[in-house]
Design an enzyme around this catalytic site. Structure first.
Site, PDB file in Angstrom:
ATOM      1  N   MET A 155      -2.828 -14.096   6.847  1.00 28.54           N
ATOM      2  CA  MET A 155      -1.593 -14.547   7.500  1.00 28.54           C
ATOM      3  C   MET A 155      -0.722 -15.289   6.499  1.00 28.54           C
ATOM      4  O   MET A 155      -0.415 -16.463   6.655  1.00 28.54           O
ATOM      5  CB  MET A 155      -1.967 -15.435   8.701  1.00 28.54           C
ATOM      6  CG  MET A 155      -0.839 -15.719   9.676  1.00 28.54           C
ATOM      7  SD  MET A 155      -0.080 -14.218  10.326  1.00 28.54           S
ATOM      8  CE  MET A 155      -0.341 -14.430  12.091  1.00 28.54           C
ATOM      9  N   GLY A 156      -0.290 -14.575   5.471  1.00 26.85           N
ATOM     10  CA  GLY A 156       0.675 -15.134   4.521  1.00 26.85           C
ATOM     11  C   GLY A 156       2.071 -14.829   5.028  1.00 26.85           C
ATOM     12  O   GLY A 156       2.254 -14.547   6.225  1.00 26.85           O
ATOM     13  N   ILE A 158       3.950 -12.212   4.624  1.00 22.82           N
ATOM     14  CA  ILE A 158       4.093 -10.856   5.189  1.00 22.82           C
ATOM     15  C   ILE A 158       3.400 -10.788   6.548  1.00 22.82           C
ATOM     16  O   ILE A 158       3.948 -10.249   7.512  1.00 22.82           O
ATOM     17  CB  ILE A 158       3.546  -9.781   4.218  1.00 22.82           C
ATOM     18  CG1 ILE A 158       4.304  -9.834   2.879  1.00 22.82           C
ATOM     19  CG2 ILE A 158       3.664  -8.390   4.840  1.00 22.82           C
ATOM     20  CD1 ILE A 158       3.717  -8.964   1.778  1.00 22.82           C
ATOM     21  N   SER A 237      -2.401  -3.869   1.887  1.00 24.73           N
ATOM     22  CA  SER A 237      -2.590  -4.907   0.859  1.00 24.73           C
ATOM     23  C   SER A 237      -3.000  -4.276  -0.469  1.00 24.73           C
ATOM     24  O   SER A 237      -2.138  -3.896  -1.268  1.00 24.73           O
ATOM     25  CB  SER A 237      -3.583  -5.955   1.336  1.00 24.73           C
ATOM     26  OG  SER A 237      -4.899  -5.446   1.438  1.00 24.73           O
ATOM     27  N   ARG A 238      -4.299  -4.121  -0.690  1.00 25.38           N
ATOM     28  CA  ARG A 238      -4.784  -3.465  -1.893  1.00 25.38           C
ATOM     29  C   ARG A 238      -5.986  -2.605  -1.511  1.00 25.38           C
ATOM     30  O   ARG A 238      -6.801  -3.022  -0.671  1.00 25.38           O
ATOM     31  CB  ARG A 238      -5.226  -4.487  -2.950  1.00 25.38           C
ATOM     32  CG  ARG A 238      -4.087  -5.176  -3.702  1.00 25.38           C
ATOM     33  CD  ARG A 238      -3.292  -4.226  -4.587  1.00 25.38           C
ATOM     34  NE  ARG A 238      -2.246  -4.894  -5.346  1.00 25.38           N
ATOM     35  CZ  ARG A 238      -0.999  -5.081  -4.899  1.00 25.38           C
ATOM     36  NH1 ARG A 238      -0.642  -4.672  -3.702  1.00 25.38           N
ATOM     37  NH2 ARG A 238      -0.105  -5.682  -5.672  1.00 25.38           N
ATOM     38  N   GLU A 267      -5.284   4.616  -7.479  1.00 20.72           N
ATOM     39  CA  GLU A 267      -3.921   5.096  -7.231  1.00 20.72           C
ATOM     40  C   GLU A 267      -3.357   5.714  -8.494  1.00 20.72           C
ATOM     41  O   GLU A 267      -3.499   5.114  -9.561  1.00 20.72           O
ATOM     42  CB  GLU A 267      -3.040   3.931  -6.771  1.00 20.72           C
ATOM     43  CG  GLU A 267      -3.511   3.359  -5.441  1.00 20.72           C
ATOM     44  CD  GLU A 267      -2.661   2.205  -4.932  1.00 20.72           C
ATOM     45  OE1 GLU A 267      -1.638   1.880  -5.560  1.00 20.72           O
ATOM     46  OE2 GLU A 267      -3.016   1.642  -3.892  1.00 20.72           O
ATOM     47  N   HIS A 286       1.670   3.870  -1.648  1.00 25.87           N
ATOM     48  CA  HIS A 286       1.944   2.460  -2.003  1.00 25.87           C
ATOM     49  C   HIS A 286       3.457   2.174  -2.018  1.00 25.87           C
ATOM     50  O   HIS A 286       4.033   1.856  -3.060  1.00 25.87           O
ATOM     51  CB  HIS A 286       1.311   2.114  -3.367  1.00 25.87           C
ATOM     52  CG  HIS A 286       1.052   0.639  -3.525  1.00 25.87           C
ATOM     53  ND1 HIS A 286       0.006   0.124  -4.240  1.00 25.87           N
ATOM     54  CD2 HIS A 286       1.717  -0.441  -3.044  1.00 25.87           C
ATOM     55  CE1 HIS A 286       0.041  -1.203  -4.210  1.00 25.87           C
ATOM     56  NE2 HIS A 286       1.076  -1.566  -3.480  1.00 25.87           N
TER      57      HIS A 286
HETATM   58  C1  GLV Z   1       2.967  -4.380  -3.805  1.00 22.19           C
HETATM   59  O1  GLV Z   1       1.941  -3.947  -3.395  1.00 22.19           O
HETATM   60  C2  GLV Z   1       3.152  -5.715  -4.237  1.00 22.19           C
HETATM   61  O2  GLV Z   1       2.174  -6.438  -4.456  1.00 22.19           O
HETATM   62  O3  GLV Z   1       4.309  -6.088  -4.410  1.00 22.19           O
END
Ligand code: GLV
Ligand code: GLV
Length: 320
Positions: A155-156, A158, A237-238, A267, A286
């Protein structure tokens, strides 16, 4: 001597024009592919500043090769591609691009949730392939989003904006984060729960956590087993926060219903990857922050961070 800036990806001329007025600027100019690592190591040797993207591995060797290197401006909010502890040891400033991409990335995460729930990509392909012969009652029937439970992992900023989007769909909002976020609870009615409860209660699990030692492989078979069989998993996210083999197994065995993925362990992901063969998987390359407006802001912020550090001012968005 004029300070030197190396840019690892081709950027529009108007973005780097301000840098060219005062600095010696060199840029990797192949639009279709990233700079090979060995070349980047050569380029960094006499660079005072580096502008990188998440495709570059900014490791200890690279940072050490930069004899004069003062700053690496990484064009992403995430900086798991950068060895932060070596940068600290070497006194090199690292900057990222927070805030400017928050809303665009939240839009994409929510779009991925909707697209996966309502099978939109599959449906579009169905029409374009000429498969649409008649309307039928359960043709491409998906899952409702409104009034369902969304579980946000990370919960940052974004995450909060995704939660705000969810309020418009009258969703029940759960979140899991290292620390409690009182503002999200007060302003958006988000409820803090532990990870297992979030997995068990959520109809949509949206992962937005940064990649760290603690979050790597956070979503394993065990986690997917705890989810509802109707659950849709979204990752913006990643890639490495998810064990992709486990995700595949969970999807194939019906332990969860679908996955919307903007990120992958490797990726670009190999087109033959088993996950891409599943119709209940929506895959994006992405593109979380990929709008013209936002990418321009991210590039500008990198430029401004470099200008600040090279003129001995404080970086605008340092990561430490
Ligand atoms: C994209 O994935 C970012 O970290 O900006
Ligand atoms: C669907 O488009 C409906 O009219 O029910």
């Amino acid at each position: 001597m004029t300070q030197r800036i190396f840019i690892s990806r081709k950027l529009p001329d108007e973005v780097i024009a301000p840098l060219k007025e005062n600095y010696d600027v060199k840029m990797w100019d192949k639009e279709d592919r990233p700079i090979p690592y060995e070349e980047l190591v050569k380029e960094v040797k006499d660079a005072d500043a580096l502008l990188t993207t998440l495709s570059e591995n900014v490791n200890k060797e690279l940072l050490t090769a930069g004899n004069k290197l003062k700053i690496v401006a990484n064009m992403a909010v995430g900086y798991d591609n950068v060895d932060i502890s070596s940068a600290k040891d070497l006194g090199i400033t690292i900057t990222n691009t927070p805030d400017v991409l928050t809303e665009s990335t939240a839009d994409l995460a929510f779009a991925l949730l909707l697209a996966t729930a309502r099978r939109m990509i599959e449906a579009s392909e169905y029409v374009k392939n000429g498969d649409w012969k008649s309307w039928s009652p359960l043709l491409l029937a998906g899952h409702d989003v409104h009034r369902k439970t969304i579980g946000i992992v990370g919960m940052g900023s974004i995450g909060k904006v995704v939660a705000k989007r969810a309020t418009g769909f009258d969703m029940n909002i759960l979140y899991y984060n290292r620390s409690r976020k009182q503002d999200a609870e007060d302003e958006l009615g988000a409820k803090y729960v532990d990870f297992d409860e979030l997995l068990a209660q959520s109809d949509f699990i949206v992962c937005l956590t940064p990649l760290t030692e603690e979050t790597k492989d956070m979503f394993t078979r065990e986690a997917f087993k705890k989810m509802k069989q109707t659950a849709v998993f979204v990752n913006a996210s990643r890639g490495p926060v998810v064990n992709e083999k486990d995700l595949y197994d969970a999807l194939v065995s019906g332990e969860i219903a679908g996955a919307g993925l903007d990120v992958f362990v490797n990726e670009p992901i190999d087109a033959d990857h088993p996950l891409l063969k599943l119709k209940q998987v929506v895959a994006m390359p992405h593109i979380g922050s990929a709008t013209g407006e936002t990418r321009n802001k991210m590039m500008k912020l990198c430029v401004e961070n470099i200008e600040a550090v090279l003129s001995n001012k404080k970086a605008i968005t340092p990561v430490f």
